[in-house]
Design a protein around this motif. Structure first.
Motif, mmCIF file in Angstrom:
data_model
loop_
_atom_site.group_PDB
_atom_site.id
_atom_site.type_symbol
_atom_site.label_atom_id
_atom_site.label_comp_id
_atom_site.label_asym_id
_atom_site.label_seq_id
_atom_site.Cartn_x
_atom_site.Cartn_y
_atom_site.Cartn_z
ATOM 1 N N CYS A 152 -7.593 -0.124 0.143
ATOM 2 C CA CYS A 152 -7.266 0.602 1.379
ATOM 3 C C CYS A 152 -7.766 2.041 1.326
ATOM 4 N N CYS A 180 -7.572 1.804 -4.525
ATOM 5 C CA CYS A 180 -7.151 0.560 -3.874
ATOM 6 C C CYS A 180 -8.154 0.186 -2.795
ATOM 7 N N CYS A 231 -1.801 2.373 -5.280
ATOM 8 C CA CYS A 231 -0.889 1.553 -4.468
ATOM 9 C C CYS A 231 -0.233 0.483 -5.349
ATOM 10 N N HIS A 274 0.813 -1.222 0.000
ATOM 11 C CA HIS A 274 0.000 0.000 0.000
ATOM 12 C C HIS A 274 0.845 1.271 0.000
#
Ligand SMILES: [Zn+2]
Length: 388
Positions: free
Chosen positions: A252, A250, A257, A240
């Protein structure tokens, strides 16, 4: 930090016992005299400690070695299955548990699919697997090692956060210690895998970076023979780190990332787009298309490899380790992918241009996470540490 004080007699004895055990582990069958020579301990000390190991069933005598003039010496070796540990790999789709002997050999495996399970339901599967394996022999059980995704406090075994399992501040180490009454070690799965490669790949260097490239991407760093966790237990969390400013979103929440450009999912999605396929291509289908000489797919694979190479160049720039081992599903793509990784890493790194750093696919030595989690236990409990 406490000022180090002189070792107590007991500490010295435990350390010496561990040195002898390690000599048997690495060099057995071996004579007591050779253990003394290798370790620098006196013959009397070695004799006493070997007697204890024989008594405990951890070592055994196995005939005589070649004579060097006098009477041929009796050889002693480690009894590989005298004790065992339970190793767990809490994988993305399957949780796997195994009984592992002192040599790191897997003796028995149980597994359970966990697709869609998280929280307490996932924890129940962990208990179920260990319960089954504990029944196989509580008397010789040394402890339990677990490799899990997420950020893990290595000292306590508390999982600070594992996104896919929805575990937040889960004190897994304490839970398992209370339930089973044996020592427990818990590590992030990428780090467990790195330790396994370090221990079992036959390479003698104490430094390496092992990178898992699958649905997620994470690195394990071993320095001086020991897993490096980082001050916040996040060392090696390269998946990440933003590598493409204009990249896709992403899981996240960030954009671009490394996982969005170099993971198995990224490759599957890009290959699907490149071919205009109506259903998403699997990694196996991407591999097949690559083997069939599909130029569009080759470009996708090379691009993903280059992004990983870029990340590796950064790591080598900081750590200058001589061995980067790659594992995980994406490594199945083989030479086309690996060459792209290597070329890009070399292109971007001074340390790599000399060719002293080996970037290779990890040798096929079994379930790396299970073996690494077990190795953590063996190292902690018996001092069966890595070769340096
Ligand atoms: Zn991300």
């Amino acid at each position: 930090m406490a000022f180090p004080t002189k070792a107590t007699h007991q500490q010295t004895r435990a350390r010496n016992a561990s040195i002898v055990l390690r000599a048997l582990f690495e060099s057995g069958p071996i004579s007591r005299a050779d253990v003394a020579r290798l370790s620098g301990l006196t013959r009397t000390t070695v004799g006493d400690l070997v007697a204890e190991l024989l008594e405990a069933g951890l070592a055994r005598e196995v005939g005589r070695g070649p004579s060097t003039g006098g009477k041929a010496p009796i050889l002693v070796e480690l009894v590989d299955d005298a004790r065992h540990v339970i190793g767990l790999d809490l994988g993305e789709h399957v949780f796997r548990g195994a009984i592992v002997d002192l040599r790191g050999q897997v003796r028995r495996v149980v597994e359970q699919p966990v697709t869609g399970l998280d929280g307490d339901a996932a924890l129940a599967v962990v208990y179920e697997l260990i319960d089954t394996l504990v029944e196989a022999g509580r008397e010789t059980l040394l402890g339990i090692g677990v490799g899990t995704p997420g950020i893990v406090e290595a000292t306590t075994g508390t999982i600070r956060g594992a996104v896919n399992l929805k575990w937040q501040d889960l004190a897994l180490g304490d839970l398992l210690r209370d339930r089973y009454g044996v020592p427990v070690r818990i590590a992030n799965d990428s780090r467990a895998a790195a330790l396994a490669i370090q221990l079992f790949s036959g390479r003698r260097s104490g430094n390496l970076v092992a990178i898992k490239v699958g649905r997620g991407i994470g690195a394990g760093v071993v320095l001086g023979g020991e897993v490096f966790h980082g001050d916040g237990f996040g060392a090696g969390e390269i998946g990440h780190v933003v590598i493409d400013e204009d990249g896709a979103e992403c899981r996240c929440g960030r954009f671009g990332c490394l996982e969005t450009v170099a993971s198995s999912r990224a490759i599957e999605q890009r290959a699907t787009e490149a071919k205009g396929a109506t259903t998403e291509l699997t990694l196996d289908e991407v591999h097949a298309a690559l083997d069939a000489g599909d130029e569009d797919v080759r470009r996708v694979v090379v691009r993903a490899g280059r992004y990983l190479g870029q990340a590796i160049a950064g790591i080598i720039g900081v750590l200058d380790v001589e061995y980067v081992a790659l594992h995980g599903s994406v490594t199945d793509l083989g030479a086309t992918w690996l060459d792209a990784v290597r070329d890009e890493a070399r292109r971007r790194s001074l340390a790599l241009t000399g060719g002293a750093v080996a970037i290779e696919i990890a040798p096929p030595i079994g379930d790396l996470v299970v073996m690494g989690a077990s190795a953590l236990l063996l190292t902690a409990e018996l001092g069966l540490a890595v070769a340096r």
